[in-house]
Design a protein around this motif. Structure first.
Motif, mmCIF file in Angstrom:
data_model
loop_
_atom_site.group_PDB
_atom_site.id
_atom_site.type_symbol
_atom_site.label_atom_id
_atom_site.label_comp_id
_atom_site.label_asym_id
_atom_site.label_seq_id
_atom_site.Cartn_x
_atom_site.Cartn_y
_atom_site.Cartn_z
ATOM 1 N N LEU A 1 3.522 14.451 3.034
ATOM 2 C CA LEU A 1 2.316 13.642 3.179
ATOM 3 C C LEU A 1 2.647 12.156 3.216
ATOM 4 N N LEU A 2 3.630 11.739 2.439
ATOM 5 C CA LEU A 2 4.044 10.335 2.467
ATOM 6 C C LEU A 2 4.570 9.947 3.841
ATOM 7 N N HIS A 3 5.217 10.883 4.521
ATOM 8 C CA HIS A 3 5.675 10.609 5.881
ATOM 9 C C HIS A 3 4.484 10.405 6.812
ATOM 10 N N VAL A 4 3.441 11.191 6.617
ATOM 11 C CA VAL A 4 2.223 11.028 7.424
ATOM 12 C C VAL A 4 1.596 9.660 7.161
ATOM 13 N N ILE A 5 1.492 9.302 5.890
ATOM 14 C CA ILE A 5 0.912 8.013 5.511
ATOM 15 C C ILE A 5 1.724 6.864 6.103
ATOM 16 N N ALA A 6 3.048 6.950 5.974
ATOM 17 C CA ALA A 6 3.910 5.889 6.496
ATOM 18 C C ALA A 6 3.748 5.747 8.008
ATOM 19 N N ARG A 7 3.657 6.867 8.700
ATOM 20 C CA ARG A 7 3.537 6.818 10.158
ATOM 21 C C ARG A 7 2.242 6.125 10.582
ATOM 22 N N LEU B 1 0.630 3.947 8.930
ATOM 23 C CA LEU B 1 0.691 2.537 8.559
ATOM 24 C C LEU B 1 1.688 1.754 9.409
ATOM 25 N N GLY B 2 2.445 2.463 10.255
ATOM 26 C CA GLY B 2 3.375 1.796 11.159
ATOM 27 C C GLY B 2 4.810 1.735 10.693
ATOM 28 N N PHE B 3 5.184 2.565 9.701
ATOM 29 C CA PHE B 3 6.559 2.593 9.198
ATOM 30 C C PHE B 3 7.300 3.799 9.769
ATOM 31 N N SER B 4 8.586 3.618 10.003
ATOM 32 C CA SER B 4 9.409 4.699 10.533
ATOM 33 C C SER B 4 9.846 5.631 9.412
ATOM 34 N N GLU B 5 10.386 6.790 9.785
ATOM 35 C CA GLU B 5 10.908 7.735 8.792
ATOM 36 C C GLU B 5 12.043 7.106 7.996
ATOM 37 N N ARG B 6 12.892 6.351 8.681
ATOM 38 C CA ARG B 6 14.005 5.699 7.987
ATOM 39 C C ARG B 6 13.506 4.697 6.958
ATOM 40 N N GLN B 7 12.488 3.935 7.326
ATOM 41 C CA GLN B 7 11.931 2.951 6.388
ATOM 42 C C GLN B 7 11.321 3.631 5.169
ATOM 43 N N LEU B 8 10.647 4.761 5.401
ATOM 44 C CA LEU B 8 10.062 5.475 4.270
ATOM 45 C C LEU B 8 11.147 6.015 3.357
ATOM 46 N N GLU B 9 12.170 6.643 3.933
ATOM 47 C CA GLU B 9 13.238 7.212 3.112
ATOM 48 C C GLU B 9 13.942 6.126 2.310
ATOM 49 N N GLN B 10 14.073 4.938 2.906
ATOM 50 C CA GLN B 10 14.679 3.826 2.175
ATOM 51 C C GLN B 10 13.807 3.436 0.980
ATOM 52 N N ARG B 11 12.481 3.394 1.182
ATOM 53 C CA ARG B 11 11.567 3.057 0.096
ATOM 54 C C ARG B 11 11.564 4.140 -0.974
ATOM 55 N N LEU B 12 11.673 5.392 -0.563
ATOM 56 C CA LEU B 12 11.733 6.485 -1.528
ATOM 57 C C LEU B 12 12.988 6.366 -2.387
ATOM 58 N N HIS B 13 14.097 6.046 -1.748
ATOM 59 C CA HIS B 13 15.360 5.883 -2.477
ATOM 60 C C HIS B 13 15.264 4.727 -3.470
ATOM 61 N N MET B 14 14.654 3.639 -3.054
ATOM 62 C CA MET B 14 14.531 2.474 -3.929
ATOM 63 C C MET B 14 13.570 2.757 -5.082
ATOM 64 N N PHE C 1 0.837 -1.203 0.000
ATOM 65 C CA PHE C 1 0.000 0.000 0.000
ATOM 66 C C PHE C 1 0.873 1.255 0.000
ATOM 67 N N LEU C 2 1.902 1.267 0.853
ATOM 68 C CA LEU C 2 2.792 2.419 0.915
ATOM 69 C C LEU C 2 3.547 2.603 -0.396
ATOM 70 N N GLU C 3 4.049 1.512 -0.952
ATOM 71 C CA GLU C 3 4.801 1.596 -2.200
ATOM 72 C C GLU C 3 3.911 2.054 -3.357
ATOM 73 N N LEU C 4 2.639 1.704 -3.306
ATOM 74 C CA LEU C 4 1.702 2.172 -4.330
ATOM 75 C C LEU C 4 1.620 3.696 -4.317
ATOM 76 N N GLN C 5 1.561 4.273 -3.123
ATOM 77 C CA GLN C 5 1.497 5.731 -3.007
ATOM 78 C C GLN C 5 2.809 6.378 -3.452
ATOM 79 N N ILE C 6 3.914 5.743 -3.122
ATOM 80 C CA ILE C 6 5.217 6.269 -3.526
ATOM 81 C C ILE C 6 5.360 6.227 -5.045
ATOM 82 N N GLN C 7 4.942 5.130 -5.649
ATOM 83 C CA GLN C 7 5.008 5.009 -7.107
ATOM 84 C C GLN C 7 4.200 6.109 -7.784
ATOM 85 N N ALA C 8 2.998 6.350 -7.262
ATOM 86 C CA ALA C 8 2.134 7.369 -7.853
ATOM 87 C C ALA C 8 2.740 8.754 -7.695
#
Length: 280
Positions: A160-166, A168-181, A139-146
């Protein structure tokens, strides 16, 4: 709560065997109640009421995915033709037609409303996906892709993606890693590797350094990674994104195509790196 098995088991056990029979009957009744609950009222993959529950959760996941996507598109201030094009492209990648496509479009428009209940929507997604971290990640990756489909990420979208990740239970580090990927995935796709692949994973032309670096980032490993580390990262990513496993956990069938494309991308990145290392 189902307790009739315990009650009846204890009653008849006591009549037939006294105190010992009571405990034996209580134990057998508990087993009966547990089996009955799994069949008629369990989670995903059961029968009867559970099937309806799974269908409802899948429909809610699908609706929430596109609604939140519309909300992210609105983050820049107003939804432009580019954001609409991105949403349409994702629908095309999923192969949505007819009623499914109309539902996605309606959900996207709903997410653009100023009073869209983002927090409530995300809490419901997290609740429905309890114990299914891979679905939350999808779900998070779908939003990042869009958000990243146009090749850039607006500061408001990132916030906003940071808000969504939080939620959903993901940390800031996890989100930034997904953004980089995801940024790496965009660069990798720009390299056209899906079109260049031929036969047993070969490539028509040698990749550039940037394209090879993107392949490493897609798998989340360093260019200095050993063959064993590379294989471990590849298997981990494939395990997290495998369509069959996501389907078993409740991924809506309309979204299966995205999961398949992701595994193809991971396979292409892995094949490219292995070939490059082999040729050296």
């Amino acid at each position: 709560m189902q307790v009739w098995g315990k009650i009846l088991g204890a009653f008849f056990g006591f009549l037939l065997g006294g105190p010992f029979g009571l405990f034996l009957g209580l134990f057998l009744g508990h087993k009966f109640d547990k089996a009955r609950r799994n069949v008629y009222g369990g989670g995903f993959g059961g029968f009867g009421g559970s099937q309806a529950s799974q269908a409802e959760r899948q429909a809610d996941f699908f609706h929430a995915g596109f609604a939140v996507m519309g909300h992210v598109a609105k983050a820049k201030g107003r939804v432009t033709q580019e954001e609409i094009r991105v949403a349409t492209a994702i629908m095309e990648r999923m192969g949505l037609q007819g009623e499914s496509r109309r539902q996605a479009q309606n959900a996207f428009r709903e997410g653009k409303n100023d009073d869209f209940p983002l927090e409530e929507t995300l809490q419901r997604v997290r609740q429905n996906c309890a114990g299914r971290a891979d679905l939350l990640q999808f779900f998070l990756e779908l939003q990042i892709q869009a958000a990243f489909a146009d090749g850039s990420l607006h500061p408001n979208e990132r916030q906003l993606l940071h808000v969504i990740a939080r939620y959903l239970g993901f940390s800031e580090r996890q989100l930034e890693q997904r953004l980089h990927m995801q940024e790496a995935a965009f660069r990798f796709q720009q390299g056209g590797f899906h079109q260049q692949q031929q036969g047993a994973g070969g490539f028509k032309a040698p990749p550039s350094k940037d394209q090879l670096a993107a392949a490493y980032d897609v798998l989340g490993v360093s260019p200095t990674a050993s063959a064993q580390e590379l294989k471990r990262a590849y298997r981990k990513q494939m395990n997290e994104h495998h369509p069959d496993k996501l389907a078993a956990k409740g991924l809506p069938p309309e979204m299966m195509e995205l999961a398949k494309q992701k595994t193809q991308e991971l396979q292409a990145a892995y094949d490219l790196i292995r070939k490059e290392k082999h040729d050296k």
